[in-house]
Motif scaffolding. Structure first.
Motif, short mmCIF file in Angstrom:
data_model
loop_
_atom_site.label_atom_id
_atom_site.label_comp_id
_atom_site.label_asym_id
_atom_site.label_seq_id
_atom_site.Cartn_x
_atom_site.Cartn_y
_atom_site.Cartn_z
N ASN A 153 0.82 -1.20 0.00
CA ASN A 153 0.00 0.00 0.00
C ASN A 153 0.86 1.26 0.00
OD1 ASN A 153 -1.44 2.26 1.68
ND2 ASN A 153 -3.10 0.99 0.88
N HIS A 157 -0.12 3.30 -3.22
CA HIS A 157 -1.36 4.05 -2.95
C HIS A 157 -1.45 5.30 -3.83
CE1 HIS A 157 1.34 6.62 -0.58
NE2 HIS A 157 0.40 7.54 -0.72
N GLN A 190 -6.30 0.50 -3.88
CA GLN A 190 -5.49 0.68 -2.68
C GLN A 190 -5.74 2.07 -2.11
OE1 GLN A 190 -1.82 -1.51 -2.16
NE2 GLN A 190 -1.50 -1.31 -4.34
N ARG A 192 -5.16 4.79 1.13
CA ARG A 192 -4.28 5.12 2.26
C ARG A 192 -4.87 6.32 3.00
NH1 ARG A 192 0.73 3.12 3.67
NH2 ARG A 192 1.48 4.16 5.56
#
Length: 442
Positions: A153, A157, A190, A192
């Motif tokens: 990630n 991200h 993904q 974050r």
């Protein structure tokens, strides 16, 4: 027709998600990244490239096989039509809340409403890199773990939010973050997030996960870092209501300082096919308190794995954890809860309990409560219970004129009540109890 793109990585044909990702890392658009974020990405990519996805040979993933999820190709740059989206699946009756909408992780202002909350900062994660608190905390907590999915990630991200509650600010009403999975082709997203509560700040955040009708198979890798500064208080809910096309790997890393309070309420319901939740709470000062509650009602072939770590690092802290699992049909629930009490953490008070009720002969439970204590002046306990649905109690209720369906709901509500009664928000508690009833009416 309006649309959004989560990133501009090209989609290559490869034999696996690992090959697809490692082949496209250099094409990731990072021109707007600071030098510090670029360095974090490079370091994280190297770690992920060297270790790869976790397998069942890893003790923490012993019962959680993701081979079928990562042994396929995904669209990495899904365009989504954001007009006329139906977000009603995330509605909570009676709840008056600010709303933030993330579609495959991307913050969509058109569907979000924060009004004029002075002292609250919310912006896309990619636009927050010059914020002082971002620079102080991004990648400083979750990335200290050995998680390869966190490394993945950090490297890849391109979406998510930065949320900061300024010093002494009490947010006027709850903030509901709606995570929407949407796409016409198999996709991998993904997200974050970084949440910061400054000194004396208070906020309630409710995160709801839904899937739009007609969406393709999707895998979501989400990482959230949370910092709760001195005397700050956070109530944090996860309501997993996505459909069986959705699969989630979630990592939440919480860092607490002196006199802070963090409460997490983690709820999973019939629908979503696969969930892996890693929730780590670090109590890194004196007089810190944290409560973790979980209700997991599963059905069909669902798989939900909750791994928690409560790390007592300093003296005079308290933690309380209580998870209840109710798998039906051929579903599987996993609970692995670890409490660490470090050598300096004298006068720690830590409690952990996991109770399980299996409904049906084919449901499965794997549970492993753990304590590792390196201090000698502490009060710590943990326990686990396992049992089948009580047919005698069901017969008793039916013999008094209560229908079978209503009797089942009453018994499961009674089992779950110890946890749901501790929810701080009455509207969320009522909603969760209604979702439990709905999940049993099958």
């Amino acid at each position: 027709m309006s649309g959004l793109t989560t990133n501009n990585m090209s989609t290559l044909v490869a034999n696996s998600l690992f090959q697809q990702l490692t082949s496209t890392f250099q094409e990731l658009e990072t021109s707007n990244d600071t030098s510090a974020v670029k360095a974090l990405r490079e370091e994280a990519f190297t770690r992920f490239h060297d270790l790869g996805f976790p397998t069942v040979k890893n003790e923490d993933w012993k019962y959680t096989n993701i081979h079928s999820l990562v042994n396929r190709n995904y669209l990495l740059n899904e365009d989504v039509d954001v007009s006329n989206l139906d977000l009603s699946a995330a509605d909570i009756p009676g709840l008056d809340a600010h709303r933030i909408v993330l579609i495959n992780g991307q913050y969509v202002l058109a569907f979000s409403s924060l009004e004029d909350e002075i002292g609250l900062i919310v912006k896309p994660i990619e636009e927050a890199q010059n914020e002082p608190k971002f620079q102080q905390h991004f990648g400083k907590h979750a990335d200290k773990t050995e998680s390869t999915t966190v490394a993945l990630n950090t490297a890849f991200h391109t979406s998510g939010i930065f949320l900061q509650v300024n010093r002494n600010k009490v947010v006027s009403k709850p903030i509901q973050i709606v995570h929407v999975a949407a796409g016409n082709q198999d996709f991998f997203a993904q997200t974050r997030n970084l949440y910061i509560l400054e000194q004396n700040a208070e906020v309630e955040i409710i995160e709801s996960f839904i899937t739009l009708d007609g969406s393709a198979f999707n895998l979501n890798n989400k990482v959230t870092e949370i910092v709760v500064e001195e005397n700050a208080k956070m109530q944090h809910y996860y309501l997993q209501q996505a459909s069986n096309n959705s699969h989630y790997i979630n990592h939440t890393e919480v860092y607490q300082t002196k006199h802070s309070l963090y409460n997490n309420y983690n709820c999973n319901f019939p629908g979503v096919a696969f969930v892996r939740n890693d929730l780590n709470v670090r109590l890194d000062a004196e007089e810190v308190e944290s409560h973790l509650y979980g209700i997991n009602l599963l059905a069909d072939n669902q798989f939900v794995d909750n791994h928690t770590i409560v790390d007592h690092m300093k003296p005079h802290c308290e933690s309380y954890e209580w998870y209840k699992n109710i798998p039906q049909d051929e579903s599987t629930a996993v609970f692995n809860g670890k409490i660490f009490v470090r050598e300096d953490a004298q006068k720690t008070n830590a409690f952990q309990q996991n109770n399980n009720m299996l409904i049906g002969d084919k449901a499965s439970i794997y549970t492993k409560p753990q304590l590792e204590i390196f201090a000698d002046d502490v009060k710590c306990s943990h326990g686990c219970t396992m049992g089948q649905f009580d047919d005698e109690a069901l017969f008793y209720l039916r013999s008094r004129g209560i229908g079978e369906e209503s009797a089942r709901i009453l018994l499961v509500h009674a089992f779950a009540f110890d946890v749901t009664s501790r929810f701080s928000d009455e509207n969320v508690r009522n909603h969760v109890e209604a979702l439990v009833a709905k999940g049993l009416e099958r």
